[in-house]
Write an enzyme that holds these catalytic residues in place. Structure first.
Site, PDB file in Angstrom:
ATOM      1  N   SER A  43       0.808  -1.222   0.000  1.00  6.90           N
ATOM      2  CA  SER A  43       0.000   0.000   0.000  1.00  6.90           C
ATOM      3  C   SER A  43       0.843   1.276   0.000  1.00  6.90           C
ATOM      4  O   SER A  43       1.730   1.441   0.849  1.00  6.90           O
ATOM      5  CB  SER A  43      -0.898  -0.027   1.249  1.00  6.90           C
ATOM      6  OG  SER A  43      -1.349   1.270   1.577  1.00  6.90           O
ATOM      7  N   GLY A  44       0.527   2.182  -0.907  1.00 10.97           N
ATOM      8  CA  GLY A  44       1.222   3.471  -0.942  1.00 10.97           C
ATOM      9  C   GLY A  44       0.969   4.265   0.332  1.00 10.97           C
ATOM     10  O   GLY A  44       1.888   4.877   0.888  1.00 10.97           O
ATOM     11  N   LEU A  45      -0.284   4.210   0.798  1.00  5.12           N
ATOM     12  CA  LEU A  45      -0.596   4.892   2.061  1.00  5.12           C
ATOM     13  C   LEU A  45       0.182   4.254   3.203  1.00  5.12           C
ATOM     14  O   LEU A  45       0.793   4.948   4.024  1.00  5.12           O
ATOM     15  CB  LEU A  45      -2.110   4.812   2.334  1.00  5.12           C
ATOM     16  CG  LEU A  45      -2.564   5.279   3.723  1.00  5.12           C
ATOM     17  CD1 LEU A  45      -2.249   6.758   3.938  1.00  5.12           C
ATOM     18  CD2 LEU A  45      -4.057   5.021   3.930  1.00  5.12           C
ATOM     19  N   ASP A  55       0.672  10.520   2.064  1.00  4.90           N
ATOM     20  CA  ASP A  55       0.515   9.709   0.852  1.00  4.90           C
ATOM     21  C   ASP A  55       0.258  10.664  -0.309  1.00  4.90           C
ATOM     22  O   ASP A  55      -0.870  10.851  -0.739  1.00  4.90           O
ATOM     23  CB  ASP A  55      -0.666   8.744   1.060  1.00  4.90           C
ATOM     24  CG  ASP A  55      -0.887   7.836  -0.125  1.00  4.90           C
ATOM     25  OD1 ASP A  55       0.056   7.642  -0.928  1.00  4.90           O
ATOM     26  OD2 ASP A  55      -2.014   7.320  -0.265  1.00  4.90           O
ATOM     27  N   ASP A  82       1.299  -1.005  -5.216  1.00  6.02           N
ATOM     28  CA  ASP A  82       0.589   0.252  -5.485  1.00  6.02           C
ATOM     29  C   ASP A  82       1.637   1.238  -5.992  1.00  6.02           C
ATOM     30  O   ASP A  82       2.500   1.677  -5.233  1.00  6.02           O
ATOM     31  CB  ASP A  82      -0.034   0.715  -4.160  1.00  6.02           C
ATOM     32  CG  ASP A  82      -0.697   2.078  -4.244  1.00  6.02           C
ATOM     33  OD1 ASP A  82      -0.788   2.642  -5.348  1.00  6.02           O
ATOM     34  OD2 ASP A  82      -1.136   2.578  -3.170  1.00  6.02           O
ATOM     35  N   ASP A  84       1.041   4.240  -7.443  1.00  3.85           N
ATOM     36  CA  ASP A  84       0.488   5.591  -7.588  1.00  3.85           C
ATOM     37  C   ASP A  84       0.273   5.931  -9.063  1.00  3.85           C
ATOM     38  O   ASP A  84      -0.387   5.188  -9.758  1.00  3.85           O
ATOM     39  CB  ASP A  84       1.396   6.607  -6.884  1.00  3.85           C
ATOM     40  CG  ASP A  84       1.332   6.475  -5.360  1.00  3.85           C
ATOM     41  OD1 ASP A  84       0.401   5.800  -4.878  1.00  3.85           O
ATOM     42  OD2 ASP A  84       2.191   7.030  -4.679  1.00  3.85           O
ATOM     43  N   GLU A 111      -2.635   4.499 -11.196  1.00  2.00           N
ATOM     44  CA  GLU A 111      -3.937   5.175 -11.155  1.00  2.00           C
ATOM     45  C   GLU A 111      -3.935   6.405 -12.059  1.00  2.00           C
ATOM     46  O   GLU A 111      -2.890   7.048 -12.250  1.00  2.00           O
ATOM     47  CB  GLU A 111      -4.282   5.557  -9.708  1.00  2.00           C
ATOM     48  CG  GLU A 111      -3.318   6.526  -9.057  1.00  2.00           C
ATOM     49  CD  GLU A 111      -3.445   6.571  -7.532  1.00  2.00           C
ATOM     50  OE1 GLU A 111      -3.238   5.519  -6.886  1.00  2.00           O
ATOM     51  OE2 GLU A 111      -3.734   7.647  -6.991  1.00  2.00           O
ATOM     52  N   LYS A 117       0.280  12.779  -6.887  1.00  2.00           N
ATOM     53  CA  LYS A 117      -1.063  12.350  -6.490  1.00  2.00           C
ATOM     54  C   LYS A 117      -1.324  12.656  -5.011  1.00  2.00           C
ATOM     55  O   LYS A 117      -0.387  12.864  -4.244  1.00  2.00           O
ATOM     56  CB  LYS A 117      -1.274  10.865  -6.776  1.00  2.00           C
ATOM     57  CG  LYS A 117      -0.316   9.899  -6.152  1.00  2.00           C
ATOM     58  CD  LYS A 117      -0.445   9.393  -4.782  1.00  2.00           C
ATOM     59  CE  LYS A 117      -1.507   9.170  -3.834  1.00  2.00           C
ATOM     60  NZ  LYS A 117      -1.965   7.790  -3.778  1.00  2.00           N
ATOM     61  N   ASN A 119      -3.804  11.128  -1.722  1.00  2.00           N
ATOM     62  CA  ASN A 119      -4.608   9.961  -1.363  1.00  2.00           C
ATOM     63  C   ASN A 119      -6.065  10.183  -1.752  1.00  2.00           C
ATOM     64  O   ASN A 119      -6.621  11.276  -1.579  1.00  2.00           O
ATOM     65  CB  ASN A 119      -4.488   9.672   0.140  1.00  2.00           C
ATOM     66  CG  ASN A 119      -5.237   8.404   0.519  1.00  2.00           C
ATOM     67  OD1 ASN A 119      -6.440   8.432   0.774  1.00  2.00           O
ATOM     68  ND2 ASN A 119      -4.549   7.287   0.533  1.00  2.00           N
ATOM     69  N   SER A 120      -6.693   9.135  -2.254  1.00  2.00           N
ATOM     70  CA  SER A 120      -8.049   9.244  -2.801  1.00  2.00           C
ATOM     71  C   SER A 120      -9.095   9.646  -1.763  1.00  2.00           C
ATOM     72  O   SER A 120     -10.180  10.098  -2.118  1.00  2.00           O
ATOM     73  CB  SER A 120      -8.446   7.914  -3.442  1.00  2.00           C
ATOM     74  OG  SER A 120      -7.551   7.591  -4.455  1.00  2.00           O
ATOM     75  N   ARG A 155      -5.999   1.610 -12.542  1.00  2.87           N
ATOM     76  CA  ARG A 155      -6.948   2.017 -11.482  1.00  2.87           C
ATOM     77  C   ARG A 155      -7.734   3.227 -11.944  1.00  2.87           C
ATOM     78  O   ARG A 155      -7.164   4.262 -12.302  1.00  2.87           O
ATOM     79  CB  ARG A 155      -6.153   2.297 -10.222  1.00  2.87           C
ATOM     80  CG  ARG A 155      -6.895   3.032  -9.140  1.00  2.87           C
ATOM     81  CD  ARG A 155      -6.145   2.910  -7.851  1.00  2.87           C
ATOM     82  NE  ARG A 155      -6.402   3.984  -6.923  1.00  2.87           N
ATOM     83  CZ  ARG A 155      -5.849   4.075  -5.716  1.00  2.87           C
ATOM     84  NH1 ARG A 155      -4.991   3.142  -5.321  1.00  2.87           N
ATOM     85  NH2 ARG A 155      -6.127   5.074  -4.921  1.00  2.87           N
ATOM     86  N   HIS A 186     -12.064   2.383  -8.145  1.00  5.59           N
ATOM     87  CA  HIS A 186     -12.011   2.955  -6.801  1.00  5.59           C
ATOM     88  C   HIS A 186     -13.222   3.854  -6.547  1.00  5.59           C
ATOM     89  O   HIS A 186     -13.749   4.486  -7.468  1.00  5.59           O
ATOM     90  CB  HIS A 186     -10.717   3.742  -6.611  1.00  5.59           C
ATOM     91  CG  HIS A 186     -10.254   3.763  -5.173  1.00  5.59           C
ATOM     92  ND1 HIS A 186     -10.872   3.068  -4.170  1.00  5.59           N
ATOM     93  CD2 HIS A 186      -9.216   4.413  -4.569  1.00  5.59           C
ATOM     94  CE1 HIS A 186     -10.258   3.266  -3.028  1.00  5.59           C
ATOM     95  NE2 HIS A 186      -9.236   4.081  -3.224  1.00  5.59           N
TER      96      HIS A 186
END
Ligand code: SPV
Ligand code: MG
Length: 307
Positions: A43-45, A55, A82, A84, A111, A117, A119-120, A155, A186
């Site tokens: 996970s990037g986060l 992130d 991940d 990004d 993504e 980027k 975080n979403s 993504r 997502h």
């Protein structure tokens, strides 16, 4: 051949749904494997959090790759990295594929947002990448990989950016035409309606059926059987391990300071023996014992060890 990528593809071909756990370091990846998940989401986060940074494309590719490789080396299940936005433009994506594939990572996910980027789940807007530019990144990724099994996941951030179903479907067509092996849809909606509307429409189209992936973080009450019914083939529990460790560490450490003793939390924390087991201490001891026995045998036989 990329063995872990082969394992991941076989799982996708043979299981109703592939269950993936987000990890932030080797230990969380080991625990994910131990409890029975099929694969690890690097996970990037999670990796950003363990470095103590947001992130938001703050860490570089090498830092993310090293973290993913540590997880890969610590486990036997495949790692999905991940990545990004692909760490830059098309030549960054090319290098990314070469490096991740060489280190045995089974799949990468990029993504369709702009670098840097965010975080979403962050409040505020998200900027989507130009669809054709992103499709070309996918195409270059697929042209760059050396092994057949390695997977490139596209993504879709259309729902995250508020661009809606039609935008998501249009992008899904472009990315699968460019060669994406799977689509991660997502969403940060409170329920799964959005991602289910996508899968319903997508599966009505007579197109290449790439596996669909979901990350049910905000719609946490959705159940695996509903995901399967709605034609999702992979589910990623991206940040529950990270959040579990944060809340547990906060609770335990503040309790020690408050009560002036660690006795109240002793029953809540893992035994040291449990930690030893997770990090392969038995194997270490066995090797040591084998070595000592072997050495003794050589010494007693009077034969010198020459190899
Ligand atoms: C991550 O785990 O870094 C992800 C998933 O990209 S999420 O944070 O849920 O967007
Ligand atoms: Mg991420």
């Amino acid at each position: 051949m990329n063995n872990k990528a082969k394992i991941l593809r076989e799982a996708l071909a043979s299981q109703d749904i592939v269950k993936v756990v987000g990890a932030h370091d080797a230990l969380s990846a080991i625990i994910g494997e131990q409890v029975g998940f099929d694969a690890i989401w690097a996970s990037g986060l999670g990796i950003s959090a363990t470095h103590g940074v947001p992130d938001a494309s703050i860490l570089n590719m090498t830092e993310f790759l090293e973290a993913a490789e540590v997880m890969d080396k610590a486990t036997r299940i495949p790692v999905i990295a991940d990545c990004d936005t692909g760490f830059g433009e098309v030549n960054n994506v090319k290098r990314m594929i070469i490096e991740y594939e060489r280190r045995g990572i089974a799949a990468v996910c990029i993504e369709d947002k702009l670098f840097p980027k965010r975080n979403s789940f962050l409040a505020g807007g998200q900027d989507l990448a130009d669809m054709d530019e992103f499709a070309t990144k996918i195409e270059v990724a697929k042209r760059t990989q050396r092994t057949e099994e390695f997977m490139v996941i596209a993504r879709l951030e259309s729902f995250i950016a508020g661009a809606g179903l039609e935008d998501a479907l249009k992008r899904a067509r472009a990315y699968t035409d460019a060669g994406a092996d799977a689509l991660l849809v997502h969403s940060k909606a409170k329920d799964a309606e959005e991602v289910f509307s996508f899968s319903t429409h997508w599966n009505q189209e007579n197109r290449k059926k790439v596996p669909l992936i979901v990350v049910p973080t905000t719609y946490c009450d959705v159940e695996t059987k509903e995901l399967i019914r709605n034609q999702y083939r992979m589910v990623i529990y991206a940040n529950q391990a990270l959040r579990a460790s944060v809340s547990s560490i906060q609770h335990v450490l503040s309790n020690i300071l408050k009560s002036g003793t660690s006795k109240y939390i002793e029953d809540e924390v893992a035994e040291v023996k449990n930690v030893f087991n997770l990090i392969g201490t038995d194997d270490l001891n066995q090797t040591q014992q084998w070595y000592e026995g072997r050495l003794l045998a050589y010494r007693e036989s009077g034969v010198e060890i020459t190899r």
